[in-house]
Write a protein that holds these residues in place. Structure first.
Motif, PDB file in Angstrom:
ATOM      1  N   LYS A  50      -9.897  14.927 -82.984  1.00 36.35           N
ATOM      2  CA  LYS A  50      -9.334  16.539 -82.752  1.00 36.35           C
ATOM      3  C   LYS A  50      -8.647  17.226 -83.971  1.00 36.35           C
ATOM      4  O   LYS A  50      -8.628  18.345 -84.187  1.00 36.35           O
ATOM      5  N   ILE A  51      -7.705  16.556 -84.501  1.00 31.97           N
ATOM      6  CA  ILE A  51      -6.974  16.984 -85.725  1.00 31.97           C
ATOM      7  C   ILE A  51      -7.607  17.376 -86.867  1.00 31.97           C
ATOM      8  O   ILE A  51      -7.620  18.431 -87.411  1.00 31.97           O
ATOM      9  N   VAL A  52      -8.602  16.464 -86.998  1.00 32.94           N
ATOM     10  CA  VAL A  52      -9.634  16.750 -87.984  1.00 32.94           C
ATOM     11  C   VAL A  52     -10.610  17.781 -87.871  1.00 32.94           C
ATOM     12  O   VAL A  52     -10.657  18.808 -88.721  1.00 32.94           O
ATOM     13  N   LEU A  53     -10.805  17.910 -86.593  1.00 32.68           N
ATOM     14  CA  LEU A  53     -11.904  19.158 -86.353  1.00 32.68           C
ATOM     15  C   LEU A  53     -11.150  20.394 -86.151  1.00 32.68           C
ATOM     16  O   LEU A  53     -11.665  21.463 -86.906  1.00 32.68           O
ATOM     17  N   ARG A  54      -9.829  20.210 -85.747  1.00 33.75           N
ATOM     18  CA  ARG A  54      -8.866  21.451 -85.905  1.00 33.75           C
ATOM     19  C   ARG A  54      -8.706  21.913 -87.167  1.00 33.75           C
ATOM     20  O   ARG A  54      -8.748  23.145 -87.455  1.00 33.75           O
ATOM     21  N   ASN A  55      -8.267  21.079 -88.258  1.00 30.81           N
ATOM     22  CA  ASN A  55      -8.309  21.438 -89.474  1.00 30.81           C
ATOM     23  C   ASN A  55      -9.612  21.924 -90.111  1.00 30.81           C
ATOM     24  O   ASN A  55      -9.453  22.935 -90.947  1.00 30.81           O
ATOM     25  N   MET A  56     -10.623  21.590 -89.655  1.00 31.41           N
ATOM     26  CA  MET A  56     -12.045  21.870 -89.976  1.00 31.41           C
ATOM     27  C   MET A  56     -12.184  23.347 -89.696  1.00 31.41           C
ATOM     28  O   MET A  56     -12.466  24.390 -90.568  1.00 31.41           O
ATOM     29  N   ILE A  57     -11.968  23.759 -88.416  1.00 29.85           N
ATOM     30  CA  ILE A  57     -11.797  24.968 -87.910  1.00 29.85           C
ATOM     31  C   ILE A  57     -10.854  25.981 -88.358  1.00 29.85           C
ATOM     32  O   ILE A  57     -11.226  27.239 -88.777  1.00 29.85           O
ATOM     33  N   LEU A  58      -9.646  25.412 -88.824  1.00 25.49           N
ATOM     34  CA  LEU A  58      -8.639  26.297 -89.232  1.00 25.49           C
ATOM     35  C   LEU A  58      -9.087  26.870 -90.782  1.00 25.49           C
ATOM     36  O   LEU A  58      -8.927  27.849 -91.083  1.00 25.49           O
ATOM     37  N   GLU A  59      -9.491  25.827 -91.531  1.00 28.81           N
ATOM     38  CA  GLU A  59      -9.900  26.185 -92.917  1.00 28.81           C
ATOM     39  C   GLU A  59     -11.216  27.412 -92.817  1.00 28.81           C
ATOM     40  O   GLU A  59     -11.328  28.103 -93.629  1.00 28.81           O
TER      41      GLU A  59
END
Length: 66
Positions: A50-59
């Protein structure tokens, strides 16, 4: 050892698919948060994923804004 590597690669591909689905859902009119919550629920992601996905979304959102 090889099984761990394959499992990590499969999870990486899963996260990338989740991100692409998030972009598709966003284009259908949901908010970023609603789309993210749907994806996290549908893909049954682990906390670190989830953290990896959220970072991708934020970027992705940051590149669109500025």
């Amino acid at each position: 050892m090889m099984i761990g590597i394959v499992k990590n690669e499969v999870r990486y591909v899963l996260i990338n698919h989740a991100f692409e689905d998030w972009k598709r859902i966003m284009s259908n009119g949901l908010t970023a948060k609603q789309a993210r919550e749907d994806i996290e629920r549908d893909y049954k992601l682990m906390e670190r994923e989830k953290i990896v996905l959220r970072n991708m979304i934020l970027e992705d959102l940051e590149t669109k804004v500025g």
